[in-house]
Write a protein that holds these residues in place. Structure first.
Motif, PDB file in Angstrom:
ATOM      1  N   LEU A  48     -12.010  62.455  31.889  1.00 32.11           N
ATOM      2  CA  LEU A  48     -10.606  62.040  31.866  1.00 32.11           C
ATOM      3  C   LEU A  48      -9.712  63.231  31.547  1.00 32.11           C
ATOM      4  CD1 LEU A  48     -12.212  59.355  31.304  1.00 32.11           C
ATOM      5  CD2 LEU A  48     -10.299  58.681  29.831  1.00 32.11           C
ATOM      6  N   LYS A  49      -8.593  63.309  32.238  1.00 36.33           N
ATOM      7  CA  LYS A  49      -7.502  64.191  31.820  1.00 36.33           C
ATOM      8  C   LYS A  49      -6.623  63.359  30.909  1.00 36.33           C
ATOM      9  CE  LYS A  49      -3.614  67.006  33.452  1.00 36.33           C
ATOM     10  NZ  LYS A  49      -3.865  68.067  32.474  1.00 36.33           N
ATOM     11  N   LEU A  50      -6.591  63.733  29.636  1.00 38.11           N
ATOM     12  CA  LEU A  50      -5.963  62.886  28.630  1.00 38.11           C
ATOM     13  C   LEU A  50      -4.456  63.081  28.587  1.00 38.11           C
ATOM     14  CD1 LEU A  50      -8.531  63.316  25.716  1.00 38.11           C
ATOM     15  CD2 LEU A  50      -8.403  61.507  27.419  1.00 38.11           C
ATOM     16  N   SER A  51      -3.743  61.975  28.445  1.00 40.89           N
ATOM     17  CA  SER A  51      -2.297  62.030  28.239  1.00 40.89           C
ATOM     18  C   SER A  51      -1.920  61.640  26.819  1.00 40.89           C
ATOM     19  CB  SER A  51      -1.579  61.112  29.238  1.00 40.89           C
ATOM     20  OG  SER A  51      -2.154  59.828  29.239  1.00 40.89           O
ATOM     21  N   ALA A  52      -2.842  61.007  26.091  1.00 39.18           N
ATOM     22  CA  ALA A  52      -2.582  60.636  24.695  1.00 39.18           C
ATOM     23  C   ALA A  52      -3.910  60.360  24.005  1.00 39.18           C
ATOM     24  CB  ALA A  52      -1.684  59.410  24.606  1.00 39.18           C
ATOM     25  N   SER A  53      -3.993  60.735  22.734  1.00 42.59           N
ATOM     26  CA  SER A  53      -5.185  60.472  21.919  1.00 42.59           C
ATOM     27  C   SER A  53      -4.746  59.911  20.581  1.00 42.59           C
ATOM     28  CB  SER A  53      -5.991  61.758  21.696  1.00 42.59           C
ATOM     29  OG  SER A  53      -6.362  62.340  22.926  1.00 42.59           O
ATOM     30  N   GLY A  54      -5.444  58.903  20.105  1.00 48.84           N
ATOM     31  CA  GLY A  54      -5.091  58.293  18.836  1.00 48.84           C
ATOM     32  C   GLY A  54      -5.651  59.056  17.655  1.00 48.84           C
ATOM     33  N   VAL A  55      -4.907  59.031  16.551  1.00 50.04           N
ATOM     34  CA  VAL A  55      -5.348  59.615  15.281  1.00 50.04           C
ATOM     35  C   VAL A  55      -5.622  58.455  14.324  1.00 50.04           C
ATOM     36  CG1 VAL A  55      -4.742  61.110  13.339  1.00 50.04           C
ATOM     37  CG2 VAL A  55      -3.960  61.681  15.659  1.00 50.04           C
ATOM     38  N   ASN A  56      -6.818  58.455  13.725  1.00 48.00           N
ATOM     39  CA  ASN A  56      -7.233  57.359  12.864  1.00 48.00           C
ATOM     40  C   ASN A  56      -7.885  57.889  11.597  1.00 48.00           C
ATOM     41  OD1 ASN A  56      -6.864  54.907  14.778  1.00 48.00           O
ATOM     42  ND2 ASN A  56      -8.032  56.368  16.008  1.00 48.00           N
ATOM     43  N   PHE A  57      -7.975  57.032  10.573  1.00 46.91           N
ATOM     44  CA  PHE A  57      -8.596  57.454   9.326  1.00 46.91           C
ATOM     45  C   PHE A  57     -10.054  57.837   9.512  1.00 46.91           C
ATOM     46  CE2 PHE A  57      -5.340  56.521   6.118  1.00 46.91           C
ATOM     47  CZ  PHE A  57      -5.696  57.461   5.169  1.00 46.91           C
ATOM     48  N   ILE A  58     -10.719  57.250  10.504  1.00 47.34           N
ATOM     49  CA  ILE A  58     -12.112  57.617  10.729  1.00 47.34           C
ATOM     50  C   ILE A  58     -12.230  59.087  11.108  1.00 47.34           C
ATOM     51  CG2 ILE A  58     -12.153  56.961  13.176  1.00 47.34           C
ATOM     52  CD1 ILE A  58     -15.012  55.906  12.690  1.00 47.34           C
ATOM     53  N   ASP A  59     -11.180  59.654  11.738  1.00 47.68           N
ATOM     54  CA  ASP A  59     -11.185  61.084  12.070  1.00 47.68           C
ATOM     55  C   ASP A  59     -11.171  61.918  10.795  1.00 47.68           C
ATOM     56  OD1 ASP A  59     -10.863  59.988  14.599  1.00 47.68           O
ATOM     57  OD2 ASP A  59      -8.736  60.492  14.732  1.00 47.68           O
TER      58      ASP A  59
ATOM     59  N   VAL B 189      -7.388  54.760  32.505  1.00 44.86           N
ATOM     60  CA  VAL B 189      -8.354  54.092  31.622  1.00 44.86           C
ATOM     61  C   VAL B 189      -8.135  54.530  30.179  1.00 44.86           C
ATOM     62  CG1 VAL B 189     -10.117  53.805  33.408  1.00 44.86           C
ATOM     63  CG2 VAL B 189     -10.072  55.891  32.025  1.00 44.86           C
ATOM     64  N   ALA B 190      -8.713  53.758  29.269  1.00 45.58           N
ATOM     65  CA  ALA B 190      -8.682  54.092  27.836  1.00 45.58           C
ATOM     66  C   ALA B 190     -10.055  53.805  27.257  1.00 45.58           C
ATOM     67  CB  ALA B 190      -7.616  53.280  27.121  1.00 45.58           C
ATOM     68  N   TRP B 191     -10.323  54.382  26.083  1.00 47.80           N
ATOM     69  CA  TRP B 191     -11.610  54.135  25.417  1.00 47.80           C
ATOM     70  C   TRP B 191     -11.429  54.257  23.912  1.00 47.80           C
ATOM     71  CZ3 TRP B 191     -10.420  59.237  25.762  1.00 47.80           C
ATOM     72  CH2 TRP B 191     -10.870  60.076  24.733  1.00 47.80           C
TER      73      TRP B 191
ATOM     74  N   ASP C 177       0.154  54.862  28.861  1.00 44.79           N
ATOM     75  CA  ASP C 177      -1.018  55.536  28.320  1.00 44.79           C
ATOM     76  C   ASP C 177      -0.903  55.689  26.809  1.00 44.79           C
ATOM     77  OD1 ASP C 177      -1.819  55.726  30.924  1.00 44.79           O
ATOM     78  OD2 ASP C 177      -1.854  57.919  31.008  1.00 44.79           O
ATOM     79  N   GLN C 178       0.305  55.966  26.315  1.00 41.03           N
ATOM     80  CA  GLN C 178       0.495  56.111  24.869  1.00 41.03           C
ATOM     81  C   GLN C 178       0.221  54.790  24.152  1.00 41.03           C
ATOM     82  OE1 GLN C 178       2.481  57.438  27.160  1.00 41.03           O
ATOM     83  NE2 GLN C 178       2.316  59.630  26.699  1.00 41.03           N
ATOM     84  N   GLN C 179       0.678  53.684  24.729  1.00 42.52           N
ATOM     85  CA  GLN C 179       0.402  52.383  24.124  1.00 42.52           C
ATOM     86  C   GLN C 179      -1.087  52.071  24.144  1.00 42.52           C
ATOM     87  OE1 GLN C 179       3.065  50.119  26.688  1.00 42.52           O
ATOM     88  NE2 GLN C 179       4.312  49.530  24.916  1.00 42.52           N
ATOM     89  N   ALA C 180      -1.744  52.382  25.254  1.00 41.44           N
ATOM     90  CA  ALA C 180      -3.175  52.103  25.374  1.00 41.44           C
ATOM     91  C   ALA C 180      -3.975  52.915  24.363  1.00 41.44           C
ATOM     92  CB  ALA C 180      -3.644  52.403  26.795  1.00 41.44           C
TER      93      ALA C 180
END
Length: 308
Positions: free
Chosen positions: A18-29, A69-71, A98-101
């Protein structure tokens, strides 16, 4: 964490790139960075993202180049490109950005399984939600309210209290100014709540047990303040035959059918406008360390997103 140049990954037979347009930041990181969760080093953090498929492995039939797509649940999100097993990819429908996903995969599905499966809330029940202005918290408050449950939220500031109330919380407790145990008992006329959803952990756990009704459930799904010490099962007995669970998302998307159903339900609600994803801040990849500092320092609300 440092920013480094790596080759664009080649997909294995079961993967898509995937060419990413957004990635989430979470406490698990944060937990991976701190070493609480173990993984081979060096690693690329990040458990979720969204973008466009650029290449697929020889065995992949479920997605093709050009698909949005998202994962979630696979390391590698803090990047411009990521190779992800195709079985973990979910199509992003029209009406969802993509940001919402990227914002809704891990935290949205977490809120979903907490309120519909771990402790299936019912109309008329009462839930206490800690960290209610965070990414999971705001989504969980909305879902609980839509079910018809009464929501008591805890937050640390007036600004966060406003967000929790806007999301649908019936009562909001500023735990920096009030004892949430005493205030919850007052709000419930001493009866206690049916369930506590606790992502804070060490500093809230014991008092959370104290405010449960007999046979109520403590759902401990995080530890932003630190890990909870070992618990003597007799404590649950003396508290009123209480239930305690420590769930994680992976066990609630156990197969692809469940993953597609849970993510699809979230995306449908976002597209219809019945579920609002609040993106609290966007960061460049190079600013990922600052995103972690802001998150761990409780200076954030809603979802944090990295934009390559």
């Amino acid at each position: 964490m440092i920013l480094a140049d790596l080759p664009v990954p080649e997909p294995k037979s079961n993967e898509a790139v995937l060419k990413l347009s957004a990635s989430g930041v979470n406490f698990i990181d944060v937990y991976y960075r701190e070493g609480r969760y173990k993984a081979p080093l060096p690693l690329v953090p990040g458990q979720e993202g969204a973008g466009v498929v650029t290449a697929v492995g020889s065995d992949v039939k479920s997605v093709k180049p050009g698909d949005r797509v998202a994962w979630s649940g696979q390391l590698g999100g803090y990047a411009e490109y990521a190779a992800v097993p195709a079985i973990q990819l979910v199509p992003i429908p029209a009406g969802v950005s993509d940001q919402q996903a990227a914002s809704a995969m891990l935290q949205g599905m977490t809120a979903h399984y907490l309120s519909y499966d771990t402790y299936p809330l019912k109309r008329g029940e009462t839930a206490l939600v800690h960290a209610a202005a965070g990414g999971v918290g705001l989504l969980l408050v909305q879902m609980a309210r839509n079910i018809g449950a009464r929501v008591i939220a805890t937050v640390s500031t007036e600004a966060k209290a406003k967000l929790a109330a806007e999301a649908g919380a019936h009562d909001v407790i500023l735990y920096t100014q009030q004892d949430f145990e005493l205030e919850t008992r007052r709000l419930t006329d001493g009866k206690g709540v049916d369930v506590v959803y606790d992502s804070v952990g060490k500093t809230t756990f014991e008092k959370g047990l104290n405010i449960l009704r007999p046979r109520g459930m403590m759902v401990l799904f995080g530890g932003s303040s630190g890990q909870v010490p070992p618990v003597n099962p007799q404590r649950l007995n003396s508290g009123g035959s209480l239930f305690l669970t420590r769930p994680t998302l992976a066990h609630y998307v156990a197969d692809r059918t469940e993953l597609l159903w849970r993510a699809g339900d979230i995306f449908e609600r976002i597209a219809k406008g019945s579920l609002h994803v609040r993106i609290g801040a966007e960061y460049a990849l190079a600013d990922a360390p600052r995103a972690h500092e802001d998150l761990a320092g409780r200076r954030t609300t809603g979802k944090l997103v990295l934009v390559p």
